[in-house]
Structure formats: C-alpha cells, structure tokens
Design an enzyme around this catalytic site. Structure first.
Site: not given
Length: 255
Positions: A90, A121, A123
C-alpha cells in the site's frame, strides 16, 4: 494574508517563550482533518475496495507532505535481483535519488528492494487479522535479496554498506479493541524479527512504535504528528540506502 482555518496562529507576535499550546492544537487539528476525510469516505463510498483506495491515498498524501524530498512515497511492488517480487504494498517509502524504479506504467511501480526504507499497509482498523496480514507482508519484503557495492569518491572508496532492516507498519483510522492500543493490541503483536511491525498509527486511538526496543504507545490528540516525528527521526537514523549492484540485475537479461 488569509490564515489557514485549521491551524491556529499565536495570539501575539511576542508570545512567551515555551508557549507550545498553539502548536499542540495545530497538530491535533491536522489529525482531526485526516480523520474527517476518512469518515467522509466511509459514509459516502459503498464499495469497500474503492473506499480503501481513497483512504490509502489520504495516507500517501500525508506522508508525502511531511517526509523530506529525499524520500519518495508510493504504492508499488518490490522486486530483487533474483526475480522475486512482493505482493502490492500500500505505501512504500523509498529512495528515488540514487535508485530508479523499474517498468513503471502509470501508477504501477516496481521498486528495487535496495531502495526501500519502509513499508506500510493501510487497513480499516487495527485488528489481529490485519496485524498478521501486515506482518506477513513485512516478512516477505525483508527476506528479499538486497545487493550493496562500494562507492568511489575523491578521497578513496566507501565500502559496501550493510543493508538496514526495512521498517514496517500498519495505518488505520481506528483500533478494533475496546482498550484501543492497550494490552489486547500488544498481546497480538508478533515478536519474530523478520515479521515484527515497528510502528502502528490508529487515528482514533493513538500510535505505537518500538524503535527504542520497548513498546511506546501515545494516545493524546496529537498522536498522529508524534507518529510522524518519530518516523522522521527513525528514517534519519537509517541514513542512505546501500548502493545497488546493477550488474546483479543485468544478469537477469543475459540468459
């Protein structure tokens, strides 16, 4: 001159030395603005994938705004000279000054492992499953081959630099536990050196890092800026990336 409405200015030019309240409030406002943007995405975008992409862009923009120009921030796939490649990451913080990206197509980038400083990442929350997901990504990238060669300079030669441990973290609007980034969160963190996360930022609950060897959790309203300043200091401590051995990559072409 028009003042930015989200950043309060000192009330007087000759404000007392040590008056940091206005600066703390400004930092808290930056965090609140990002949280508001992510809340809007959650409320207005019904497709989970699209919402995730939008929030990912918010994190990318934030890091681009606060990291010095020596660091590039982008989504990408990391590769090494043995032909290994990661899943899509990401957020990748990498060097572009000494190390070009490869095979770029629009926003799709292949980034040599030697250029990478940190990966994150993004999320929807910090949870056991998302921690494990980010830790698996961290392990896959850290296990890649990174070359390093000597560098010639006017006074002689710098010996090959030992590649540093790539930083890894998780970014989210909130934590999924009732105690935020408390005991439940700490108990679900991995301890294996190759997969362990160095830092976590959950906008509603604060931030965590283990840069100094022991867990540090900050939950004040300005925790996001604290997270960024700590990340900046850690990146600064890593220095420059190793000099890539391009001959190792050239051997991929000659079969």
């Amino acid at each position: 001159m028009t003042q930015n409405p989200t950043i309060p200015a000192p009330t007087a030019l000759g404000a007392a030395a040590g008056d940091t309240a206005w600066l703390r409030e400004a930092f808290a406002n930056v965090q609140a603005a990002l949280r508001s943007q992510m809340t809007l995405a959650t409320q207005s975008i019904s497709h989970a994938g699209t919402m995730g992409s939008v929030n990912e862009e918010h994190w990318l923009d934030l890091l681009r705004s606060y990291l010095p120009n020596r660091y590039e921030v982008a989504t990408g796939i990391i590769i090494d000279s043995n032909g290994n490649r990661s899943d899509q990451i990401d957020v990748v913080v990498f060097d572009r000054h000494f190390t070009p990206t490869l095979l770029d197509q629009k926003n799709h980038r292949y980034i040599p492992a030697e250029a990478v400083y940190a990966i994150f990442e993004c999320k929807p929350e910090v949870s056991k499953s998302y921690l494990e997901y980010a830790q698996n990504k961290a392990a896959s990238v850290r296990s890649m081959t990174r070359t390093s060669v000597s560098i010639s300079h006017a006074g002689g030669t710098f010996q090959p630099k030992q590649p540093f441990r790539i930083l890894a973290g998780l970014l989210a609007p909130r934590a999924g536990w009732a105690d935020g980034l408390g005991g439940s969160f700490i108990r679900n963190l991995g301890s294996d050196e190759i997969s362990a996360l160095d830092c976590v930022c959950a906008l509603d609950h604060g931030c965590y890092d283990k840069y100094d060897g022991s867990p540090l959790v900050m939950s004040d309203p300005g925790a996001m800026m604290f997270f960024l300043f700590r990340l900046l200091a850690r990146l600064q401590g890593l220095g420059s990336v190793p000099a890539i051995d391009w001959s190792a990559y050239s051997r991929i072409i000659r079969v």
